[in-house]
Design an enzyme around this catalytic site. Sequence first.
Site, PDB file in Angstrom:
ATOM      1  NE  ARG A  68     -28.330 -41.703  28.235  1.00  0.00           N
ATOM      2  CZ  ARG A  68     -27.822 -41.611  29.465  1.00  0.00           C
ATOM      3  NH1 ARG A  68     -28.325 -40.750  30.331  1.00  0.00           N
ATOM      4  NH2 ARG A  68     -26.809 -42.380  29.836  1.00  0.00           N
ATOM      5  CG  HIS A 157     -33.500 -37.849  34.873  1.00  0.00           C
ATOM      6  ND1 HIS A 157     -33.068 -37.303  33.686  1.00  0.00           N
ATOM      7  CD2 HIS A 157     -32.388 -38.038  35.614  1.00  0.00           C
ATOM      8  CE1 HIS A 157     -31.748 -37.186  33.713  1.00  0.00           C
ATOM      9  NE2 HIS A 157     -31.313 -37.630  34.879  1.00  0.00           N
ATOM     10  CG  ASP A 202     -25.241 -32.714  36.486  1.00  0.00           C
ATOM     11  OD1 ASP A 202     -26.373 -32.606  36.991  1.00  0.00           O
ATOM     12  OD2 ASP A 202     -24.594 -33.780  36.475  1.00  0.00           O
ATOM     13  CD  GLU A 259     -32.852 -34.459  35.835  1.00  0.00           C
ATOM     14  OE1 GLU A 259     -32.721 -35.070  36.903  1.00  0.00           O
ATOM     15  OE2 GLU A 259     -31.908 -34.290  35.048  1.00  0.00           O
TER      16      GLU A 259
HETATM   17  O1  TA6 Z   1     -29.959 -35.676  36.710  1.00  0.00           O
HETATM   18  C1  TA6 Z   1     -28.705 -35.358  36.215  1.00  0.00           C
HETATM   19  C2  TA6 Z   1     -27.829 -36.587  36.324  1.00  0.00           C
HETATM   20  O2  TA6 Z   1     -27.751 -37.018  37.639  1.00  0.00           O
HETATM   21  C3  TA6 Z   1     -26.466 -36.249  35.719  1.00  0.00           C
HETATM   22  O3  TA6 Z   1     -25.452 -36.140  36.689  1.00  0.00           O
HETATM   23  C4  TA6 Z   1     -26.240 -37.317  34.692  1.00  0.00           C
HETATM   24  O4  TA6 Z   1     -25.377 -38.283  35.102  1.00  0.00           O
HETATM   25  C5  TA6 Z   1     -27.645 -37.781  34.388  1.00  0.00           C
HETATM   26  O5  TA6 Z   1     -28.384 -37.653  35.556  1.00  0.00           O
HETATM   27  C6  TA6 Z   1     -27.869 -39.103  33.687  1.00  0.00           C
HETATM   28  O6  TA6 Z   1     -27.586 -40.210  34.487  1.00  0.00           O
HETATM   29  P1  TA6 Z   1     -27.656 -41.663  33.863  1.00  0.00           P
HETATM   30  O7  TA6 Z   1     -27.390 -42.596  35.015  1.00  0.00           O
HETATM   31  O8  TA6 Z   1     -29.042 -41.840  33.313  1.00  0.00           O
HETATM   32  O9  TA6 Z   1     -26.603 -41.719  32.796  1.00  0.00           O
END
Ligand code: TA6
Length: 284
Positions: A68, A157, A202, A259
């Site tokens: 994360r 990301h 988002d 991203e």
């Molecule tokens: O890139 C945005 C996203 O797809 C959001 O919808 C959110 O869920 C985020 O990524 C994080 O995803 P994760 O699977 O790392 O919790």
Amino acid sequence: MVTLHQNPPKPFDTPESAEIRRISTPAGSEAWICANGGHVLSWRPAGEVEDRLFLSSKTDSKPGASIRGGIPVIFPQFGTLGELPKHGFARTRNWRWLKCEAAQACLELTDDAQTREVWPHPFRLTLDVRLTDQSLEVSLSVENSGDQQASFTLALHTYLHVDDIASVRLSGLGGCRYLDATAQMAESLQTEDALGFGPECDRIYIGAPEVLKLEDVKRRLALRQSGFKDTVVWNPGPEKAAALADMDAHAEQHMLCVEAAMAEHPVRLAAGASWRASQMLVVA
Ligand code: TA6
């Protein structure tokens, strides 16, 4: 004065953590990179004390974990836009170091029996990370090493560290269409040039401009993407963030994901063909 930070970012400073390595410039710009996920964890430009990337102190740092923060590599599926596990598998696989010296690192990931069980294509991903005193450039290339066409979506990301999300303005997206993941992917047009944040955001901006600017009370950053057609902007907002076990309380106030992505239309690669794109973060 050159400020050096030679300690691994927490929580990647324990023996159980996945392997990480550091690159740096003589003037003190530095980045830490993890073999798990081919993941840039941390970046400090020369002369700065605070990290420009957000990394949750509660993230799982063990091999195989989804991290994360930093810059997760999303491949071969962005989000839930398909049948594969969310955000694909590249972010949790162990990448191989090809190079890690001075201000440059290069890692690769190739298919194996486990990846082919999820996605039946031979491939080679390479991630190139280059530092200057004031910039971090991450380039991703995908080679279709099979004998069939392969199609995929992908993203860098990037989790940016911000001082206070309420003061952040992301400029450059005026006039851009976006798909709103908080509204069943409804399509809208952004009219204002500078986007501010509060509740969950988002969005997949389609055909986004190559250069965006991020500003908060303390910092400015230019984001340049090349080869990626879309830009995803994500902040979970207070409610969603509270439900994420790997985020500290109120951590959503200190992060914003911008991203570089190919999300709306997949990349279609003929057998033997390659594709390359990059995202560059530049202190402004
Ligand atoms: O890139 C945005 C996203 O797809 C959001 O919808 C959110 O869920 C985020 O990524 C994080 O995803 P994760 O699977 O790392 O919790």
